[in-house]
Design an enzyme around this catalytic site. Structure first.
Site, PDB file in Angstrom:
ATOM      1  N   LYS A  30       6.609  -0.454   7.053  1.00  0.00           N
ATOM      2  CA  LYS A  30       6.065   0.864   6.689  1.00  0.00           C
ATOM      3  C   LYS A  30       7.238   1.832   6.608  1.00  0.00           C
ATOM      4  O   LYS A  30       7.951   2.039   7.597  1.00  0.00           O
ATOM      5  CB  LYS A  30       5.071   1.308   7.761  1.00  0.00           C
ATOM      6  N   ASP A  56     -10.469   7.128  15.163  1.00  0.00           N
ATOM      7  CA  ASP A  56     -10.552   7.111  13.697  1.00  0.00           C
ATOM      8  C   ASP A  56     -10.866   5.706  13.181  1.00  0.00           C
ATOM      9  O   ASP A  56     -10.240   5.224  12.246  1.00  0.00           O
ATOM     10  CB  ASP A  56      -9.245   7.636  13.093  1.00  0.00           C
ATOM     11  N   GLY A  91       0.840  -1.200   0.000  1.00  0.00           N
ATOM     12  CA  GLY A  91       0.000   0.000   0.000  1.00  0.00           C
ATOM     13  C   GLY A  91       0.865   1.236   0.000  1.00  0.00           C
ATOM     14  O   GLY A  91       2.078   1.168   0.203  1.00  0.00           O
ATOM     15  N   ARG A  92       0.243   2.362  -0.256  1.00  0.00           N
ATOM     16  CA  ARG A  92       0.983   3.622  -0.221  1.00  0.00           C
ATOM     17  C   ARG A  92       0.118   4.686   0.415  1.00  0.00           C
ATOM     18  O   ARG A  92      -1.097   4.672   0.316  1.00  0.00           O
ATOM     19  CB  ARG A  92       1.433   4.046  -1.616  1.00  0.00           C
TER      20      ARG A  92
END
Length: 276
Positions: free
Chosen positions: A45, A139, A23-24
């Site tokens: 990450k 969140d 992912g980015r």
């Protein structure tokens, strides 16, 4: 042997074989990686210091690392360790092979009662653990929930989380569709913001879109402030009961996590499997 925060080893990028991107984000990328020493699989990450400094997010990142490193629960993504070089910061995270819950929702458009109730039960159990440790997530949304090998939920992204101090907090953060009324009104709030988010999530998983979604952000704000939402007829009565008891304007009127876990609809439909 996991690369635990308790081990004193100082890692460098040369300790890892780097695999495919997972992912980015705005500040970097996440890669599948393997420790050369013992072939332990992780998600690495990689964050760029310059981007984080430019946005003034050093404090938020430090907080994310500090909080996540101390949380150990099967439904919370582990942060094993971290290291850095001149230009980048590396977080060594648990690999969640199921990817994002958001992608599962996109694939199926909406989820059935069993899958939704299972997710709500896992999430409520993990948040009970967080709240006991005085951590509010703030969140919760499908993009921040990853899936383990057996589809179990893993809460990730503690960037907005806070250790709750004795003074109640006032900053507005989180995702528009999931913001509770007290945050929109910039009132002090407590851990009950996470209960509101569970209600929004339960609705979105069963319906395919969040309850207050509108064409403009000002209309979304208005609908949240007035707790203006309707159930399609496809939402079962038990789920409607749970959601309507979570999406309450006054935080003190929302169900507690213990009440969510005991709710008849959750207990009847959840297929949560605990490890032996």
């Amino acid at each position: 042997m996991e690369p635990s925060t308790s081990t004193r080893k100082h890692f460098t990028i040369n300790d890892f074989e780097i695999g495919r991107p997972l992912g980015r984000g705005k500040f970097g990328r996440v890669y599948l990686a393997r420790l050369k020493e013992n072939h332990f699989i992780v998600a690495l990450k990689v964050l760029f210091k310059s981007e984080i400094e430019k946005e003034g997010l050093e404090h938020q990142l430090r907080r994310e690392v500090e909080i996540q490193a101390h949380l150990q629960h099967r439904n919370i993504l582990r942060l094993y360790n971290y290291f850095y070089d001149d230009t980048r910061i590396y977080l060594i995270l648990e690999y969640a092979p199921g990817g994002e819950l958001y992608k599962e929702l996109q694939r199926h458009q909406k989820l059935d009662q069993q899958r939704t109730a299972t997710i709500i039960q896992e999430l409520s159990d993990a948040l009970t653990y967080c709240h006991e440790k005085k951590v509010i997530h703030r969140d919760i949304k499908p993009e921040n929930l990853l899936l383990g090998l057996n589809g179990e939920v893993k809460i990730s992204d503690f960037g907005w989380s806070v250790h709750t101090p004795s003074l109640r907090r006032k900053t507005m953060c989180g995702t528009l569709d999931y913001l509770p009324p007290e945050m929109i009104a910039q009132k002090p709030y407590n851990e009950m913001v996470d209960l509101w988010c569970i209600g929004v999530l339960c609705y979105e998983l069963l319906v395919g879109k969040p309850p207050f979604e509108s064409s403009t952000s000002s209309e979304t704000y208005r609908r949240i402030r007035q707790v203006d939402f309707k159930f399609p007829s496809s939402v079962p009565a038990g789920a409607q009961d749970l959601i309507s008891k979570l999406l309450r304007y006054h935080p003190s009127e929302r169900l507690s996590l213990a009440q969510v876990l005991k709710h008849p609809w959750v207990r009847e439909h959840s297929r949560r499997v605990l490890p032996c």
